[in-house]
Motif scaffolding. Structure first.
Motif, PDB file in Angstrom:
ATOM      1  N   CYS A 127      -6.848  -1.352   1.231  1.00 59.22           N
ATOM      2  CA  CYS A 127      -5.591  -1.628   2.075  1.00 59.22           C
ATOM      3  C   CYS A 127      -6.203  -2.563   3.123  1.00 59.22           C
ATOM      4  CB  CYS A 127      -4.958  -0.645   2.296  1.00 59.22           C
ATOM      5  SG  CYS A 127      -3.515  -1.158   3.493  1.00 59.22           S
TER       6      CYS A 127
ATOM      7  N   CYS B 150       0.094   3.370   4.167  1.00 57.63           N
ATOM      8  CA  CYS B 150       0.853   2.572   5.142  1.00 57.63           C
ATOM      9  C   CYS B 150       2.160   1.533   4.903  1.00 57.63           C
ATOM     10  CB  CYS B 150      -0.108   1.560   6.002  1.00 57.63           C
ATOM     11  SG  CYS B 150      -0.768   0.136   4.929  1.00 57.63           S
TER      12      CYS B 150
ATOM     13  N   CYS C 281      -4.746  -0.015   6.539  1.00 58.36           N
ATOM     14  CA  CYS C 281      -5.250   1.423   6.698  1.00 58.36           C
ATOM     15  C   CYS C 281      -6.490   1.822   5.737  1.00 58.36           C
ATOM     16  CB  CYS C 281      -4.401   2.313   6.330  1.00 58.36           C
ATOM     17  SG  CYS C 281      -3.931   2.154   4.568  1.00 58.36           S
TER      18      CYS C 281
ATOM     19  N   CYS D 263       0.926  -1.193  -0.127  1.00 57.32           N
ATOM     20  CA  CYS D 263       0.013   0.048  -0.013  1.00 57.32           C
ATOM     21  C   CYS D 263       0.792   1.056  -0.027  1.00 57.32           C
ATOM     22  CB  CYS D 263      -0.937  -0.145   1.203  1.00 57.32           C
ATOM     23  SG  CYS D 263      -1.652   1.405   1.599  1.00 57.32           S
TER      24      CYS D 263
END
Ligand SMILES: [Zn+2]
Length: 113
Positions: free
Chosen positions: A33, A17, A36, A14
């Motif tokens: 994700c 994060c 997050c 991602c």
């Protein structure tokens, strides 16, 4: 977020994060994700920009294959393209995936939210 962006791209993580995986299998992308909850597809047609990245990744690979095939025999330019295209087929999943991952990172770098 202790992973570098380049490492996150290589591992398919991602862009926010850098922990959650973008792809859950070889071809299946996660919608968001898992860490997050950042949505990976912002809107309809979002991955159209990834085609430019795909082209940029594919061209050097394909041209290298054309050069390699041209060392086999003294074929005409038209005949060289066909075996090079066949040899390029196994690279398609890799370039397709990588192009989307690079596109997501590129887009989120310039427009994070
Ligand atoms: Zn995340």
């Amino acid at each position: 977020m202790n992973v570098k962006r380049s490492t996150a791209i290589l591992l398919g993580l991602c862009p926010r994060c850098r922990q959650g995986k973008i792809y859950r299998t070889l071809f299946k992308m996660n919608e968001q994700c898992e860490i997050c909850h950042l949505p990976f597809r912002r809107e309809q047609g979002y991955f159209l920009g990834a085609l430019y990245v795909y082209y940029g990744l594919s061209l050097p690979i394909f041209l290298s294959l054309v050069l390699w095939v041209s060392t086999w025999k003294s074929w005409s330019e038209y005949l060289i393209v066909f075996p090079a295209l066949l040899l390029y087929v196994p690279f398609i999943p890799f370039t397709y995936r990588t192009a989307r991952i690079i596109w997501i990172h590129f887009d989120r770098f310039f427009d994070p939210e």
